[in-house]
Write a protein that holds these residues in place. Structure first.
Motif, PDB file in Angstrom:
ATOM      1  N   ARG A  15      22.082 -28.280  19.138  1.00 57.49           N
ATOM      2  CA  ARG A  15      20.994 -27.657  19.883  1.00 57.49           C
ATOM      3  C   ARG A  15      21.037 -28.171  21.327  1.00 57.49           C
ATOM      4  NH1 ARG A  15      15.424 -28.096  16.465  1.00 57.49           N
ATOM      5  NH2 ARG A  15      16.186 -27.711  14.359  1.00 57.49           N
ATOM      6  N   ASP A  16      20.501 -27.370  22.240  1.00 56.45           N
ATOM      7  CA  ASP A  16      20.383 -27.861  23.610  1.00 56.45           C
ATOM      8  C   ASP A  16      19.253 -27.132  24.320  1.00 56.45           C
ATOM      9  OD1 ASP A  16      20.898 -29.442  25.799  1.00 56.45           O
ATOM     10  OD2 ASP A  16      23.019 -28.916  25.943  1.00 56.45           O
ATOM     11  N   VAL A  17      18.824 -27.686  25.441  1.00 61.40           N
ATOM     12  CA  VAL A  17      17.807 -27.100  26.315  1.00 61.40           C
ATOM     13  C   VAL A  17      18.388 -27.097  27.726  1.00 61.40           C
ATOM     14  CG1 VAL A  17      15.521 -27.412  27.335  1.00 61.40           C
ATOM     15  CG2 VAL A  17      15.869 -27.833  24.887  1.00 61.40           C
ATOM     16  N   PHE A  18      18.283 -25.954  28.412  1.00 59.10           N
ATOM     17  CA  PHE A  18      18.867 -25.815  29.746  1.00 59.10           C
ATOM     18  C   PHE A  18      17.769 -25.631  30.787  1.00 59.10           C
ATOM     19  CE2 PHE A  18      22.080 -23.915  26.811  1.00 59.10           C
ATOM     20  CZ  PHE A  18      23.001 -24.957  26.898  1.00 59.10           C
ATOM     21  N   LYS A  19      17.817 -26.443  31.835  1.00 63.84           N
ATOM     22  CA  LYS A  19      16.766 -26.423  32.859  1.00 63.84           C
ATOM     23  C   LYS A  19      17.055 -25.445  33.995  1.00 63.84           C
ATOM     24  CE  LYS A  19      17.011 -30.842  33.701  1.00 63.84           C
ATOM     25  NZ  LYS A  19      16.700 -32.167  34.286  1.00 63.84           N
ATOM     26  N   PHE A  20      18.319 -25.263  34.346  1.00 66.13           N
ATOM     27  CA  PHE A  20      18.665 -24.437  35.501  1.00 66.13           C
ATOM     28  C   PHE A  20      19.614 -23.321  35.044  1.00 66.13           C
ATOM     29  CE2 PHE A  20      18.147 -28.879  36.920  1.00 66.13           C
ATOM     30  CZ  PHE A  20      16.965 -28.730  37.617  1.00 66.13           C
ATOM     31  N   TYR A  21      19.078 -22.403  34.285  1.00 73.21           N
ATOM     32  CA  TYR A  21      19.950 -21.485  33.544  1.00 73.21           C
ATOM     33  C   TYR A  21      19.107 -20.326  33.042  1.00 73.21           C
ATOM     34  CZ  TYR A  21      23.281 -20.265  29.754  1.00 73.21           C
ATOM     35  OH  TYR A  21      24.158 -19.634  28.914  1.00 73.21           O
ATOM     36  N   ARG A  22      19.657 -19.132  33.086  1.00 74.07           N
ATOM     37  CA  ARG A  22      19.060 -17.983  32.420  1.00 74.07           C
ATOM     38  C   ARG A  22      20.188 -17.056  31.983  1.00 74.07           C
ATOM     39  NH1 ARG A  22      15.354 -14.324  35.320  1.00 74.07           N
ATOM     40  NH2 ARG A  22      16.590 -12.576  34.548  1.00 74.07           N
ATOM     41  N   SER A  23      19.879 -16.134  31.065  1.00 73.59           N
ATOM     42  CA  SER A  23      20.912 -15.294  30.466  1.00 73.59           C
ATOM     43  C   SER A  23      20.447 -13.846  30.409  1.00 73.59           C
ATOM     44  CB  SER A  23      21.234 -15.793  29.051  1.00 73.59           C
ATOM     45  OG  SER A  23      20.121 -15.561  28.192  1.00 73.59           O
ATOM     46  N   ASP A  24      21.250 -13.022  29.747  1.00 71.91           N
ATOM     47  CA  ASP A  24      20.882 -11.617  29.544  1.00 71.91           C
ATOM     48  C   ASP A  24      19.543 -11.484  28.833  1.00 71.91           C
ATOM     49  OD1 ASP A  24      22.978  -9.579  30.382  1.00 71.91           O
ATOM     50  OD2 ASP A  24      24.256 -11.004  29.325  1.00 71.91           O
ATOM     51  N   ALA A  25      19.213 -12.447  27.973  1.00 76.17           N
ATOM     52  CA  ALA A  25      17.967 -12.372  27.209  1.00 76.17           C
ATOM     53  C   ALA A  25      16.754 -12.355  28.136  1.00 76.17           C
ATOM     54  CB  ALA A  25      17.883 -13.544  26.244  1.00 76.17           C
ATOM     55  N   ALA A  26      16.776 -13.165  29.190  1.00 72.78           N
ATOM     56  CA  ALA A  26      15.646 -13.216  30.112  1.00 72.78           C
ATOM     57  C   ALA A  26      15.439 -11.873  30.793  1.00 72.78           C
ATOM     58  CB  ALA A  26      15.867 -14.312  31.150  1.00 72.78           C
ATOM     59  N   ALA A  27      16.532 -11.250  31.217  1.00 67.68           N
ATOM     60  CA  ALA A  27      16.429  -9.954  31.879  1.00 67.68           C
ATOM     61  C   ALA A  27      15.856  -8.900  30.941  1.00 67.68           C
ATOM     62  CB  ALA A  27      17.796  -9.516  32.400  1.00 67.68           C
ATOM     63  N   ALA A  28      16.245  -8.952  29.658  1.00 61.76           N
ATOM     64  CA  ALA A  28      15.741  -7.989  28.681  1.00 61.76           C
ATOM     65  C   ALA A  28      14.234  -8.135  28.492  1.00 61.76           C
ATOM     66  CB  ALA A  28      16.467  -8.160  27.354  1.00 61.76           C
ATOM     67  N   LEU A  29      13.748  -9.363  28.412  1.00 63.32           N
ATOM     68  CA  LEU A  29      12.314  -9.594  28.231  1.00 63.32           C
ATOM     69  C   LEU A  29      11.538  -9.231  29.496  1.00 63.32           C
ATOM     70  CD1 LEU A  29      12.383 -12.983  26.293  1.00 63.32           C
ATOM     71  CD2 LEU A  29      11.895 -10.715  25.363  1.00 63.32           C
ATOM     72  N   GLU A  30      12.076  -9.575  30.656  1.00 67.80           N
ATOM     73  CA  GLU A  30      11.390  -9.267  31.912  1.00 67.80           C
ATOM     74  C   GLU A  30      11.303  -7.769  32.158  1.00 67.80           C
ATOM     75  OE1 GLU A  30      13.655 -11.491  34.686  1.00 67.80           O
ATOM     76  OE2 GLU A  30      12.812 -13.424  34.054  1.00 67.80           O
ATOM     77  N   ALA A  31      12.216  -7.003  31.553  1.00 61.87           N
ATOM     78  CA  ALA A  31      12.173  -5.551  31.686  1.00 61.87           C
ATOM     79  C   ALA A  31      11.131  -4.913  30.767  1.00 61.87           C
ATOM     80  CB  ALA A  31      13.543  -4.951  31.381  1.00 61.87           C
ATOM     81  N   GLY A  32      10.445  -5.738  29.968  1.00 61.76           N
ATOM     82  CA  GLY A  32       9.371  -5.228  29.130  1.00 61.76           C
ATOM     83  C   GLY A  32       9.735  -4.978  27.686  1.00 61.76           C
ATOM     84  N   ASN A  33      10.915  -5.426  27.245  1.00 58.12           N
ATOM     85  CA  ASN A  33      11.318  -5.232  25.852  1.00 58.12           C
ATOM     86  C   ASN A  33      10.638  -6.255  24.952  1.00 58.12           C
ATOM     87  OD1 ASN A  33      13.625  -3.128  25.988  1.00 58.12           O
ATOM     88  ND2 ASN A  33      14.147  -4.593  27.605  1.00 58.12           N
ATOM     89  N   ASP A  34       9.946  -5.789  23.924  1.00 58.89           N
ATOM     90  CA  ASP A  34       9.261  -6.665  22.975  1.00 58.89           C
ATOM     91  C   ASP A  34      10.208  -6.964  21.826  1.00 58.89           C
ATOM     92  OD1 ASP A  34       7.266  -8.121  21.699  1.00 58.89           O
ATOM     93  OD2 ASP A  34       6.555  -6.366  20.598  1.00 58.89           O
ATOM     94  N   ILE A  35      11.118  -7.903  22.056  1.00 56.96           N
ATOM     95  CA  ILE A  35      12.150  -8.221  21.067  1.00 56.96           C
ATOM     96  C   ILE A  35      12.227  -9.733  20.896  1.00 56.96           C
ATOM     97  CG2 ILE A  35      13.563  -6.163  21.489  1.00 56.96           C
ATOM     98  CD1 ILE A  35      15.294  -7.822  23.332  1.00 56.96           C
ATOM     99  N   ARG A  36      12.742 -10.137  19.734  1.00 54.29           N
ATOM    100  CA  ARG A  36      13.026 -11.545  19.497  1.00 54.29           C
ATOM    101  C   ARG A  36      14.391 -11.856  20.114  1.00 54.29           C
ATOM    102  NH1 ARG A  36       9.312 -13.258  15.806  1.00 54.29           N
ATOM    103  NH2 ARG A  36       8.361 -11.650  14.485  1.00 54.29           N
ATOM    104  N   THR A  37      14.482 -12.945  20.864  1.00 52.96           N
ATOM    105  CA  THR A  37      15.739 -13.281  21.521  1.00 52.96           C
ATOM    106  C   THR A  37      16.185 -14.693  21.168  1.00 52.96           C
ATOM    107  OG1 THR A  37      14.643 -14.093  23.532  1.00 52.96           O
ATOM    108  CG2 THR A  37      15.275 -11.758  23.472  1.00 52.96           C
ATOM    109  N   ALA A  38      17.494 -14.897  21.241  1.00 52.25           N
ATOM    110  CA  ALA A  38      18.089 -16.218  21.044  1.00 52.25           C
ATOM    111  C   ALA A  38      19.333 -16.296  21.924  1.00 52.25           C
ATOM    112  CB  ALA A  38      18.437 -16.450  19.580  1.00 52.25           C
ATOM    113  N   LEU A  39      19.802 -17.514  22.138  1.00 52.12           N
ATOM    114  CA  LEU A  39      20.975 -17.740  22.974  1.00 52.12           C
ATOM    115  C   LEU A  39      21.939 -18.658  22.239  1.00 52.12           C
ATOM    116  CD1 LEU A  39      22.550 -17.670  25.679  1.00 52.12           C
ATOM    117  CD2 LEU A  39      21.107 -19.565  26.459  1.00 52.12           C
ATOM    118  N   VAL A  40      23.176 -18.175  22.050  1.00 53.09           N
ATOM    119  CA  VAL A  40      24.248 -18.963  21.453  1.00 53.09           C
ATOM    120  C   VAL A  40      25.305 -19.190  22.522  1.00 53.09           C
ATOM    121  CG1 VAL A  40      26.071 -19.016  19.706  1.00 53.09           C
ATOM    122  CG2 VAL A  40      23.803 -18.133  19.121  1.00 53.09           C
ATOM    123  N   CYS A  41      25.756 -20.434  22.651  1.00 52.64           N
ATOM    124  CA  CYS A  41      26.640 -20.785  23.760  1.00 52.64           C
ATOM    125  C   CYS A  41      27.983 -21.333  23.280  1.00 52.64           C
ATOM    126  CB  CYS A  41      25.987 -21.848  24.639  1.00 52.64           C
ATOM    127  SG  CYS A  41      24.391 -21.365  25.324  1.00 52.64           S
TER     128      CYS A  41
END
Length: 370
Positions: A281-307
């Protein structure tokens, strides 16, 4: 996976100039017999059929990379340069590049303004590392602004930074632009495993390949309303204070956009344990992914990030094939798993079947009693 990754790395695709890699990946999907659609600008939505078509799930990775652009034509025949995406001028110094103009291509090198120790002595070490202190030296007989114009070089020309990939015997891959072409290679490998294994998926799964993640747009424009779960694949940083797994998959619990879905992240952790996929597991402080853009666009979905593991991200990056294999294995397990919650079929539903995370009550004392 190695062959696909090499093809991706040697096909330039800075944000804003992704047509070539879109066509390359479409050819790969054709070879696999996977159906797909393209948005107007070329984001790919491929579909692996499942027993249920609604709700469905998606896995996303991005095809675009960092790059640069000609900012100005200088009187000395060199080009002022600015970044495409967010990356340090320190990693641009010395990069071999190709300028793509409307009428041709020109190779060159990004250099500091003071590049010769024989001329500037210690000043080469004291000048600040900043994009304003960089310029492109073009490999042509060019010595003036007019020479640049005569060679059809202009303000706004896209500058491709060469990847220069190296694959070692120990499984390491050293290259620019592993973010996120390594993630794409792992995802396409997982899709091939599903096709070759003739697995019947419980849910229709969309393979989303976006073209503008590095400039913040990401998966905001390629989803549709039936998607209930989305896993993003991107790089995990190898650095002091981080817990990224160098030879396995890393499941991010939070990035700078906030926590990922409680239930979906823990489902991925459960799958990784069940199928013995090396992970952390990890936590990223200075990082965003496609998931953030999807949520900010108004999509009500469950998201996760695998690296996948990525040392020196946005610079001279390094990963290991073992990490990419772990990501691919986890994605195969995820695609074959049942829906997280049946209620997610509905955009809106009653309270009775709403899931509850198992957490301790705030009034619970140290002995586990209220």
């Amino acid at each position: 996976m190695t062959d696909v990754l090499h093809q991706l790395l040697t096909t330039p695709s800075p944000s804003g100039m992704t047509d070539a890699i879109v066509n390359l990946v479409c050819g790969m999907l054709d070879d696999l017999g996977i159906e797909y659609e393209l948005t107007r600008r070329g984001a790919i939505r491929a579909t692996l059929p499942g027993v249920s078509k609604a709700p469905d799930r998606a896995i996303v990775a991005h095809l675009d990379t960092l790059g640069a652009m000609v900012k100005n034509l200088k009187s000395n025949g060199r080009c002022e340069v600015v970044p495409i995406g967010h990356w340090s001028a320190r990693f641009a110094e010395g990069a071999r590049v190709t300028i793509h103009s409307e009428l041709g291509q020109h190779h060159g090198t990004i250099l500091p303004l003071k590049a010769s120790g024989h001329t500037y002595n210690k000043e080469i070490d004291t000048q600040p590392s900043d994009w304003s202190n960089l310029e492109i030296r073009v490999d042509r007989r060019i010595h003036s602004k007019q020479d640049l114009i005569d060679h059809s070089i202009n303000i706004g020309d896209t500058v491709v930074v060469h990847a220069n990939p190296v694959f070692s015997d120990d499984g390491f891959v050293c290259s620019r632009h592993l973010d996120d072409k390594a993630g794409v290679a792992a995802l396409l490998t997982a899709a091939k495993a599903i096709v070759d294994g003739k697995f019947k998926l419980p849910l229709e799964c969309h393979i989303l390949l976006t073209i503008s993640e590095e400039v913040g747009v990401g998966a905001s424009h390629v989803l549709h309303g039936d998607v209930a779960e989305m896993v993003s694949i991107d790089n995990g940083t190898i650095a002091p204070g981080q817990n990224t797994c160098e030879y396995g998959a890393t499941i991010s619990m939070q990035d700078m956009a906030g926590p990922f879905d409680w239930h979906l992240t823990r489902k991925l952790l459960t799958l990784a344990k069940a199928f013995q996929v090396e992970h952390s597991r990890d936590v990223f402080k200075f990082y965003r992914s496609d998931a953030a853009a999807a949520l900010e666009a108004g999509n009500d979905i469950r998201t996760a990030l695998v690296c996948f593991a990525c040392d020196a991200s946005h610079g001279w990056e390094r990963t290991n094939l073992a990490s990419l294999e772990s990501v691919a294995d986890l994605m195969v397990a995820y695609m074959r798993s049942p829906i997280l919650f049946e209620r997610d079929e509905m955009a809106l539903g009653p309270k009775e079947d709403f899931p509850v995370a198992v957490v301790a009550s705030e009034t619970e004392d140290a002995y586990g009693e209220d």
